[in-house]
Design an enzyme around this catalytic site. Structure first.
Site, mmCIF file in Angstrom:
data_model
loop_
_atom_site.group_PDB
_atom_site.id
_atom_site.type_symbol
_atom_site.label_atom_id
_atom_site.label_comp_id
_atom_site.label_asym_id
_atom_site.label_seq_id
_atom_site.Cartn_x
_atom_site.Cartn_y
_atom_site.Cartn_z
ATOM 1 N N TYR A 1 34.161 -4.224 27.124
ATOM 2 C CA TYR A 1 32.833 -3.959 27.673
ATOM 3 C C TYR A 1 32.618 -4.741 28.960
ATOM 4 O O TYR A 1 32.118 -4.199 29.957
ATOM 5 C CB TYR A 1 31.763 -4.335 26.645
ATOM 6 C CG TYR A 1 30.356 -4.065 27.112
ATOM 7 C CD1 TYR A 1 29.842 -2.773 27.111
ATOM 8 C CD2 TYR A 1 29.544 -5.093 27.578
ATOM 9 C CE1 TYR A 1 28.550 -2.520 27.551
ATOM 10 C CE2 TYR A 1 28.252 -4.848 28.022
ATOM 11 C CZ TYR A 1 27.759 -3.565 28.007
ATOM 12 O OH TYR A 1 26.481 -3.307 28.454
ATOM 13 N N LYS B 1 31.784 -3.283 32.834
ATOM 14 C CA LYS B 1 30.613 -3.592 33.638
ATOM 15 C C LYS B 1 30.995 -4.246 34.964
ATOM 16 O O LYS B 1 30.320 -4.054 35.975
ATOM 17 C CB LYS B 1 29.638 -4.460 32.841
ATOM 18 C CG LYS B 1 28.969 -3.699 31.701
ATOM 19 C CD LYS B 1 28.272 -2.439 32.214
ATOM 20 C CE LYS B 1 27.688 -1.576 31.114
ATOM 21 N NZ LYS B 1 27.040 -0.357 31.630
ATOM 22 N N ASP C 1 28.421 15.994 28.388
ATOM 23 C CA ASP C 1 29.284 14.849 28.142
ATOM 24 C C ASP C 1 29.660 14.273 29.500
ATOM 25 O O ASP C 1 30.287 14.951 30.312
ATOM 26 C CB ASP C 1 30.539 15.291 27.377
ATOM 27 C CG ASP C 1 31.433 14.139 26.962
ATOM 28 O OD1 ASP C 1 31.358 13.062 27.589
ATOM 29 O OD2 ASP C 1 32.226 14.315 26.013
ATOM 30 N N SER D 1 24.741 -4.695 33.397
ATOM 31 C CA SER D 1 24.469 -5.582 32.265
ATOM 32 C C SER D 1 24.707 -7.015 32.703
ATOM 33 O O SER D 1 25.382 -7.272 33.712
ATOM 34 C CB SER D 1 25.423 -5.229 31.112
ATOM 35 O OG SER D 1 25.493 -6.259 30.156
#
Length: 282
Positions: free
Chosen positions: A165, A169, A69, A152
């Site tokens: 999100y 990033k 993890d 991204s």
């Protein structure tokens, strides 16, 4: 082996989030080009199957499956120890494990839901990257290796995800720059900002999105392409995004590159996204 194999041939590579999708495609590409690769995933069955598939494809036991993890430093260090026992060194680290928020807007969630979703995304997409580097940088010093982080288009533009999100990033983008400074001159740190691709990228448990797959979103688009970018007929298969990683990992071709991000978004910078305002319906 083709001419490109010399770029990473003989390297020992450590990739997180590699049981499927882009991580698996990267493992396949590096193995095909002569590297030895540890692939790490939280799902033991998934990563074991991925390693078996890649090893069968290349005809050699080049890929080692590991379970950990990325939010847990002890788990990561145990995986690194297993990698070192098998391969002896680390030349390239690719922090790649991540989740997406399926464009969840602040206007569609209450405070408690936002808090839970934000914490989960940041713990995987940001803390997971940082802990991966923490667990490996000492070995990278010895090998004069490099880190290549998966970013991204959301590291540059709005509408590549929801606010959590996108924030994750942008944070990873800052991490590339800071770590490139901290680890120079012996370790290079770069990133690859990928566009949307057909993978099983899932969402946070906190939002009830853990069973969704990004490929479902892609498959709803006309002719399976991406009409929102200038290169709208380019392949969205993950293997087509792997080239910049190989170049950045190369100790010859990428030797003078650090603190940079290769943006392979299909031309979004030349056009932008389709919607001029996200709040027109508010």
């Amino acid at each position: 082996m083709d001419a490109g194999a010399a770029m990473v041939e003989g390297q020992a590579v450590f990739i997180t989030g590699a049981g499927s999708g882009l991580g698996k495609a990267l493992a396949m590409r590096f193995a095909q080009e002569g590297a030895r690769v540890s692939i790490l995933d939280i799902n033991k069955e998934r990563v074991t199957e991925a390693a078996e598939e890649i090893n069968n494809s290349v005809g050699d036991d080049r890929v080692l499956p590991l379970t950990a993890d990325v939010r847990n430093p002890d788990s990561l260090h145990q995986a690194v120890d297993a990698h070192l026992e098998q391969f002896g060194s680390i030349d390239t680290v690719i922090p790649n494990a991540g989740i997406w928020d399926y464009n969840r807007s602040i206007t569609r969630m209450g405070g408690e839901e936002i808090a839970a979703l934000f914490d989960e995304i940041m713990s995987i997409n940001v803390k997971g990257y940082l802990l991966t580097v923490e667990a490996t940088w000492r070995e990278l010093l010895k090998s004069r290796g490099s880190v290549v982080m998966t970013l991204s288009n959301a590291a540059y533009y709005a509408a590549g995800g929801g606010v959590s999100y996108t924030a994750s990033k942008f944070a990873a983008r800052g991490m590339v720059i800071q770590l490139a400074y901290e680890l120079a001159p012996k370790v290079r740190v770069n990133g690859v900002a990928v566009g949307g691709m057909r993978t099983n990228l899932s969402g946070p448990v906190a939002g009830g999105l853990q069973e969704r797959k990004f490929s479902d979103v892609m498959d709803k688009r006309p002719e399976g392409g991406n009409p929102y970018i200038p290169l709208h007929d380019v392949s969205t298969q993950p293997e087509t995004f792997t080239g910049p990683y190989v170049m950045l990992a190369s100790k010859s071709d990428g030797a003078n590159i650090t603190g940079h991000i290769v943006n392979i978004d299909g031309g979004i910078a030349a056009r932008g996204f389709a919607n001029s305002a996200g709040g027109d319906s508010l």
